[in-house]
Design a protein around this motif. Structure first.
Motif, short mmCIF file in Angstrom:
data_model
loop_
_atom_site.label_atom_id
_atom_site.label_comp_id
_atom_site.label_asym_id
_atom_site.label_seq_id
_atom_site.Cartn_x
_atom_site.Cartn_y
_atom_site.Cartn_z
N GLN A 55 0.86 -1.19 0.00
CA GLN A 55 0.00 0.00 0.00
C GLN A 55 0.89 1.23 0.00
O GLN A 55 1.73 1.42 0.88
CB GLN A 55 -0.93 0.03 1.21
N GLY A 56 0.72 2.06 -1.01
CA GLY A 56 1.54 3.26 -1.09
C GLY A 56 1.21 4.08 -2.32
O GLY A 56 0.42 3.67 -3.18
N ASP A 57 1.84 5.24 -2.40
CA ASP A 57 1.53 6.26 -3.40
C ASP A 57 2.62 6.29 -4.46
O ASP A 57 3.82 6.26 -4.14
CB ASP A 57 1.46 7.61 -2.67
N ILE A 58 2.24 6.39 -5.74
CA ILE A 58 3.25 6.52 -6.79
C ILE A 58 4.01 7.83 -6.67
O ILE A 58 5.08 7.98 -7.25
CB ILE A 58 2.65 6.38 -8.20
N GLY A 59 3.47 8.78 -5.91
CA GLY A 59 4.17 10.03 -5.68
C GLY A 59 5.21 9.97 -4.58
O GLY A 59 5.91 10.94 -4.33
N ASP A 60 5.35 8.82 -3.92
CA ASP A 60 6.31 8.62 -2.85
C ASP A 60 7.62 8.12 -3.46
O ASP A 60 7.82 6.92 -3.64
CB ASP A 60 5.76 7.63 -1.82
N SER A 61 8.51 9.03 -3.77
CA SER A 61 9.74 8.67 -4.50
C SER A 61 10.60 7.68 -3.74
O SER A 61 11.17 6.75 -4.33
CB SER A 61 10.55 9.94 -4.78
N ALA A 62 10.69 7.87 -2.42
CA ALA A 62 11.53 6.96 -1.62
C ALA A 62 10.98 5.55 -1.65
O ALA A 62 11.74 4.57 -1.76
CB ALA A 62 11.62 7.47 -0.18
N LEU A 63 9.66 5.42 -1.57
CA LEU A 63 9.04 4.10 -1.61
C LEU A 63 9.27 3.43 -2.96
O LEU A 63 9.64 2.24 -3.03
CB LEU A 63 7.54 4.21 -1.33
N ILE A 64 9.07 4.16 -4.05
CA ILE A 64 9.27 3.59 -5.38
C ILE A 64 10.71 3.13 -5.55
O ILE A 64 10.98 2.02 -6.03
CB ILE A 64 8.91 4.62 -6.47
N THR A 65 11.64 3.98 -5.14
CA THR A 65 13.05 3.62 -5.26
C THR A 65 13.37 2.36 -4.47
O THR A 65 14.10 1.48 -4.94
CB THR A 65 13.93 4.79 -4.78
N ASP A 66 12.82 2.27 -3.27
CA ASP A 66 13.05 1.08 -2.43
C ASP A 66 12.49 -0.17 -3.10
O ASP A 66 13.15 -1.23 -3.11
CB ASP A 66 12.40 1.29 -1.06
N LEU A 67 11.29 -0.09 -3.66
CA LEU A 67 10.68 -1.25 -4.31
C LEU A 67 11.50 -1.69 -5.52
O LEU A 67 11.72 -2.89 -5.75
CB LEU A 67 9.25 -0.94 -4.73
N LEU A 68 11.97 -0.72 -6.30
CA LEU A 68 12.77 -1.06 -7.47
C LEU A 68 14.11 -1.69 -7.07
O LEU A 68 14.57 -2.66 -7.67
CB LEU A 68 13.02 0.20 -8.30
N THR A 69 14.70 -1.15 -6.03
CA THR A 69 16.00 -1.67 -5.58
C THR A 69 15.87 -3.08 -5.02
O THR A 69 16.72 -3.95 -5.29
CB THR A 69 16.59 -0.73 -4.50
N ARG A 70 14.82 -3.32 -4.25
CA ARG A 70 14.66 -4.63 -3.59
C ARG A 70 14.16 -5.71 -4.54
O ARG A 70 14.60 -6.86 -4.46
CB ARG A 70 13.70 -4.51 -2.41
N HIS A 71 13.26 -5.36 -5.45
CA HIS A 71 12.61 -6.41 -6.26
C HIS A 71 13.15 -6.52 -7.67
O HIS A 71 12.89 -7.53 -8.34
CB HIS A 71 11.10 -6.15 -6.28
N ARG A 72 13.86 -5.52 -8.16
CA ARG A 72 14.52 -5.58 -9.46
C ARG A 72 13.57 -5.98 -10.59
O ARG A 72 13.81 -6.94 -11.32
CB ARG A 72 15.71 -6.55 -9.42
N PRO A 73 12.47 -5.27 -10.78
CA PRO A 73 11.52 -5.66 -11.82
C PRO A 73 12.08 -5.41 -13.22
O PRO A 73 12.93 -4.53 -13.43
CB PRO A 73 10.32 -4.75 -11.56
N ARG A 74 11.60 -6.17 -14.18
CA ARG A 74 12.00 -5.98 -15.57
C ARG A 74 11.09 -4.98 -16.28
O ARG A 74 11.36 -4.59 -17.43
CB ARG A 74 11.97 -7.31 -16.33
N ALA A 75 9.99 -4.58 -15.61
CA ALA A 75 9.06 -3.63 -16.23
C ALA A 75 8.25 -2.95 -15.15
O ALA A 75 8.00 -3.51 -14.07
CB ALA A 75 8.14 -4.35 -17.21
N ILE A 76 7.81 -1.73 -15.45
CA ILE A 76 6.84 -0.99 -14.65
C ILE A 76 5.61 -0.77 -15.53
O ILE A 76 5.73 -0.30 -16.66
CB ILE A 76 7.39 0.38 -14.19
#
Length: 354
Positions: A55-76
């Motif tokens: 649960q979170g906001d796409i406007g939360d830059s720190a959260l997005i960065t953390d999710l990308l760093t931890r999960h390493r997705p191939r696409a958004i």
């Protein structure tokens, strides 16, 4: 692994469900859970380890960065948006914050993540932005349908905010090289749609014996796309779309709103007849919304030609499946009709019946 934003809403939840029904690739699903985000849409995935909900906001830059760093997705894949025109007229600021600022921050985080990738991972990464045909404005009767080269002429705060987000996505590809894709879809309908949009509102009100509100003369024309067909087009665009390209996704089903209402009424007359007479008797024409676009139409030739996608459902098969779903899921309907929803509908239509 892919990152989906807005994956508890109507289109996003259908995409997540369909994706995990056809693939073992996991999804990180980010949704702020506003009134239209509903975890009950994803109840079937409660024990599925492939579905990671945040649960979170796409406007939360720190959260997005953390999710990308931890999960390493191939696409958004960005479904997250405020999307109801009437709400944008009464309260446009939320649309500016989510659809413009939120998309900007998601792009910034995505660009930084992509820049840190190497080799094939960087080459294969995609940022897919899901948008709307409303950015193109309104068509007159007889004008050619919207294609990808049609100029942007948004007429509501909602469509203007989506147009701005589309322009940002385009700019991030052309300026920074971010491998983006944009899809502009026509009116979706199907399971799990919050009952403020036309199709579920008519179904839910009809089953409750309430008036069926129709704006103006009801002759506003839209192209109608079954949501699961839309999900298939998104999967195909992610798989084979060319970075930097836009794809218009439609159902080849131009129909006026009043015809949609009549079709739903006829189906309900067969599937759940009223004792007091036909459902059409509940139709109540209400004052038209300000600046109501008269016609939208999608030319989906490009996505058919370049990606080999076509809708599986006709309007007749899709709307029957949709009506049946609402009949089969009264608990979902009851739960989604919260006090906040009833307050919105009562406020919005109060005094407008004519």
């Amino acid at each position: 692994m892919i990152l989906v934003t807005g994956g508890a809403g109507f289109i996003g939840a259908n995409f997540v469900l369909d994706w995990l029904a056809q693939s073992d690739e996991a999804i990180v699903n980010l949704d702020i859970l506003t009134y239209a985000g509903n975890l009950e849409n994803l109840a079937a995935l409660a024990a599925d380890e492939r579905h990671i909900f945040v649960q979170g906001d796409i406007g939360d830059s720190a959260l997005i960065t953390d999710l990308l760093t931890r999960h390493r997705p191939r696409a958004i894949i960005n479904f997250a948006a405020e999307s109801h025109v009437d709400r944008s007229i009464h309260g446009p600021e939320a649309f500016i914050q989510t659809n413009i600022v939120g998309t900007f921050r998601l792009l910034e985080a995505g660009r930084a993540y992509w820049n840190g990738l190497d080799g094939k991972a960087k080459q294969d990464f995609r940022f897919l932005h899901v948008s709307t045909d409303e950015v193109y404005g309104s068509l007159a009767t007889g004008e050619p349908a919207f294609n990808e080269a049609h100029r942007y002429e948004p007429n509501s705060p909602y469509s203007a905010s989506k147009a701005a987000s589309d322009h940002l996505v385009r700019a991030y590809h052309h300026t920074y090289g971010l491998p983006t894709l944009t899809s502009n879809c026509s009116n979706n309908y199907g399971p799990y749609q919050f009952p403020e949009k036309l199709v579920p509102l008519i179904i839910v009100n009809a089953l409750a014996g309430k008036p069926l509100p129709v704006y103006g003369d009801g002759l506003q024309v839209r192209d109608w796309l079954y949501v699961k067909d839309h999900c298939g087009a998104i999967r195909r665009a992610l798989e084979a779309g060319t970075p930097g390209e836009t794809y218009n996704i439609g159902g080849w089903n131009e129909k006026p709103n009043i015809e949609i209402v009549h079709t739903i009424c006829a189906l309900l007359d067969t599937l759940r007849p009223l004792t007091i007479g036909p459902y059409r008797s509940l139709i109540a024409f209400v004052t038209d919304r300000p600046g109501h676009d008269r016609r939208y139409a999608i030319d989906a030739s490009k996505v058919e030609r370049e990606l080999g996608w076509k809708p599986d459902e006709t309007f007749e098969t899709g709307i029957r499946k949709t009506v049946q779903w609402y009949l089969d899921n009264p608990a979902w309907v009851g739960n989604v009709q919260s006090g906040a929803y009833r307050t919105w509908v009562e406020k919005h239509y109060q005094g407008r019946t004519r």
